[in-house]
Design an enzyme around this catalytic site. Sequence first.
Site, mmCIF file in Angstrom:
data_model
loop_
_atom_site.group_PDB
_atom_site.id
_atom_site.type_symbol
_atom_site.label_atom_id
_atom_site.label_comp_id
_atom_site.label_asym_id
_atom_site.label_seq_id
_atom_site.Cartn_x
_atom_site.Cartn_y
_atom_site.Cartn_z
ATOM 1 N N ARG A 11 16.647 -4.438 -13.925
ATOM 2 C CA ARG A 11 17.224 -5.636 -13.316
ATOM 3 C C ARG A 11 16.619 -6.907 -13.904
ATOM 4 O O ARG A 11 17.327 -7.843 -14.265
ATOM 5 C CB ARG A 11 17.019 -5.598 -11.804
ATOM 6 C CG ARG A 11 17.830 -4.528 -11.083
ATOM 7 C CD ARG A 11 17.653 -4.646 -9.583
ATOM 8 N NE ARG A 11 18.436 -3.654 -8.854
ATOM 9 C CZ ARG A 11 17.992 -2.461 -8.508
ATOM 10 N NH1 ARG A 11 16.748 -2.114 -8.817
ATOM 11 N NH2 ARG A 11 18.751 -1.613 -7.836
ATOM 12 N N ASN A 103 3.511 -13.727 -11.645
ATOM 13 C CA ASN A 103 4.799 -14.191 -11.131
ATOM 14 C C ASN A 103 5.278 -15.353 -11.995
ATOM 15 O O ASN A 103 4.489 -16.224 -12.350
ATOM 16 C CB ASN A 103 4.663 -14.644 -9.669
ATOM 17 C CG ASN A 103 5.989 -14.690 -8.956
ATOM 18 O OD1 ASN A 103 6.958 -15.253 -9.440
ATOM 19 N ND2 ASN A 103 6.035 -14.077 -7.778
ATOM 20 N N PHE A 104 6.571 -15.358 -12.317
ATOM 21 C CA PHE A 104 7.133 -16.428 -13.141
ATOM 22 C C PHE A 104 7.896 -17.460 -12.321
ATOM 23 O O PHE A 104 8.406 -18.424 -12.881
ATOM 24 C CB PHE A 104 8.065 -15.839 -14.200
ATOM 25 C CG PHE A 104 7.352 -15.250 -15.385
ATOM 26 C CD1 PHE A 104 6.919 -16.061 -16.423
ATOM 27 C CD2 PHE A 104 7.106 -13.899 -15.465
ATOM 28 C CE1 PHE A 104 6.259 -15.536 -17.518
ATOM 29 C CE2 PHE A 104 6.440 -13.352 -16.557
ATOM 30 C CZ PHE A 104 6.014 -14.174 -17.589
ATOM 31 N N HIS A 131 8.612 -7.089 -0.360
ATOM 32 C CA HIS A 131 9.497 -6.848 -1.494
ATOM 33 C C HIS A 131 10.534 -5.774 -1.143
ATOM 34 O O HIS A 131 10.413 -5.078 -0.140
ATOM 35 C CB HIS A 131 8.698 -6.399 -2.721
ATOM 36 C CG HIS A 131 7.978 -7.508 -3.410
ATOM 37 N ND1 HIS A 131 6.801 -8.036 -2.934
ATOM 38 C CD2 HIS A 131 8.272 -8.203 -4.538
ATOM 39 C CE1 HIS A 131 6.388 -8.999 -3.738
ATOM 40 N NE2 HIS A 131 7.268 -9.123 -4.719
ATOM 41 N N LYS A 135 10.465 -1.414 -5.479
ATOM 42 C CA LYS A 135 9.257 -1.828 -6.193
ATOM 43 C C LYS A 135 8.267 -0.676 -6.205
ATOM 44 O O LYS A 135 7.977 -0.083 -5.156
ATOM 45 C CB LYS A 135 8.649 -3.068 -5.532
ATOM 46 C CG LYS A 135 7.454 -3.661 -6.288
ATOM 47 C CD LYS A 135 7.037 -4.989 -5.688
ATOM 48 C CE LYS A 135 5.804 -5.556 -6.368
ATOM 49 N NZ LYS A 135 5.986 -5.720 -7.828
#
Length: 245
Positions: A11, A103-104, A131, A135
Amino acid sequence: MKVAVIGAKGRMGGTVCEAVQNAEDMELVAKLDQGDAVSTETLNGADVAVVFTVPSVKLDNVLDLLKANVHAVVGTSGWSEDELAKVREAQGESDANVFIAPNFALSAVLAMEFAAKAAPLFESVEIIEMHHPNKVDAPSGTAAATATKIAEARKAAGVGAAPDATETDPEGTRGGRFDDVPVHAVRLRGITATEEVLLGNPGEVLTIRTDTFDRASFMPGVLLAVRKVAGLDGLTVGLENLLDL
């Protein structure tokens, strides 16, 4: 800029491929996934490779990129100090740099920074990360990184352990401890990614929360790292290092 994506069928990987294709200054030259070798040939002249794979293969992916002298931008979480040491050692023999971000999402990075600044001012602090149930790792890399930043800030300020009178918890319901900061992981259908940092003093609670509703929220941070990684030095961890905070 020529970009390869490793984990392209996932994804996140699929979203990265779309973002790269829509960026005017980038060209998607390779889409690799499970079973594909990571080599000079398969990378097809890439300058940078973006890695969003499962934790069990992330180290091998990065080491293969360093052998190929291709810069790595890594979003796969769950890095141990031993694994990071192996990346640093391999990077010393390569012309490529490695950038890893827990994390972006810009909101998540800012939440981590805000939490670290606030943590020394409060007696208690706990983290809840939530989440989707697909995950594969827990807690999230973001929660672990947040806990580490909080613990470092409290230690530097001379703040002691948070009060907790718990004597028995055979099921571990008080959460996992990361640098003595409790972290609780929730896996729930309908959620993409959420983190809450709860900070408490007598008579008050500060909640710092970030919610991600779509994987597109990560793409500005990913593309920023792709553009910046060549100018970094060795291994860099954390998107905050690329922002003027």
